[in-house]
Design a protein around this motif. Structure first.
Motif: not given
Length: 322
Positions: A2-3, A5, A79, A155, A158, A169, A171-172, A279
């Motif tokens: 999901e995030n 990296t 991140q 996106y 976050y 950062w 994330m979706k 991603y």
């Protein structure tokens, strides 16, 4: 995943920022020259589209320059690096602006190929009117903006404070995670298939048809005696063929640089819920290389023009000679 990296293979990522910033800077200057050359008073329909292509490629490179300078040179693509909320918005808006302008460039390139095909292979010259070129630009701009808008909802920014860390950062978004089949997958197919794969296939077919038409015309010309062809007519015919071949070369460069991205998006769409195409675009070494291909594509047209178009070289001489 999901995030996003940090990439597991940072070797290329260490030089990607410097390389992309250099190429983008050079490409922007070259596209400014393209715009100046193709927007002269004696323009024809294809010149208008080529001028617009220079504008969209220039803004595409500028968007990626801003994104790359921040994400690779000022901070870092990980991140574990501190990123401010404003910085993350620079990344998201910069990258998606890059995608938007690039999709518009794809539309213009395909339009150039279609118009030239009808003119060369079908003898249909109505599409070659200047006013029709302006219509294509406005239509393409509206369609591209409408299609690109959903990408900005993919996106969200976050706050890492929720994970006891400092900074922000990407994330979706909740909307993307909750609407996999109604949003994520269609978005991948729109970008990878409609804006990448289908145009590549069409351009290959159109370019092949134009090259065959030129070859047939050359055979017919060779069958005539030299006396029956006026020297000026031969020169005009050669210039016409060079212009067509120049556009074919632009298409070839497009296909070579866009096909890997189209295949990546296509395969990501097949993964459905596990698709992580964006991603890879944003946070992986593979994505960086695909981005570099796009940046090179947006910077390469000047070299095609200068080597294959006498009219472009003549205009360049006029511009720089004052």
């Amino acid at each position: 995943m999901e995030n996003a990296t940090e990439s597991e293979d940072p070797i290329y990522r260490n030089i990607h920022g410097y390389l992309s910033v250099i190429i983008c800077s050079i490409g922007i200057m070259l596209n400014i020259v393209n715009i100046l050359a193709w927007s002269r008073k004696d323009t024809v329909a294809s010149d208008v589209l080529l001028s617009a292509l220079g504008v969209t490629d220039g803004f595409s490179l500028l968007s990626y320059l801003i994104y790359s300078a921040y994400f690779f040179l000022i901070t870092g693509p990980g991140q574990n690096m501190y990123h401010s909320e404003r910085g993350m918005y620079v990344v998201v808006v910069g990258f998606h602006s890059f995608l938007t302008f690039h999709m518009f460039s794809n539309f213009l390139t395909l339009s150039l190929a279609i118009i030239r095909y009808f003119h060369v292979c079908r003898g249909y010259s109505k599409f070659c009117e200047t006013r029709f070129s302006y219509f294509i630009i406005m239509f393409g701009l509206i369609v591209t903006v409408l299609v690109a808008l959903p990408f900005y909802f993919y996106y969200e920014i976050y706050d890492l404070a929720e994970e006891s860390e400092s900074g922000y950062w990407i994330m979706k978004s909740d909307f993307a995670r909750e609407h996999v089949y109604g949003f994520q997958v269609p978005l991948l197919w729109i970008y990878g298939v409609i804006f990448k794969l289908i145009p590549c296939v069409l351009m290959i077919i159109l370019s092949g048809s134009m090259v065959n038409s030129i070859r047939r015309a050359k055979k017919r010309k060779d069958q005539l005696t030299n006396r029956s062809i006026h020297r000026k007519s031969r020169r005009n015919c050669m210039e016409y063929n060079r212009t067509t071949l120049m556009l074919v070369m632009i298409v070839v460069i497009y296909v070579l640089t866009e096909t890997p991205i189209a295949i990546s998006a296509f395969l990501s769409g097949l993964q459905r819920a596990e698709s992580h195409f964006f991603y890879f675009l944003l946070y992986s070494t593979v994505g960086d290389i695909l981005d570099l291909l796009t940046v090179l594509n947006a910077s390469a047209n000047f070299f095609v023009y200068i080597t294959m178009c006498t009219r472009f070289r003549r205009r360049i001489r006029v511009i720089f000679s004052g």
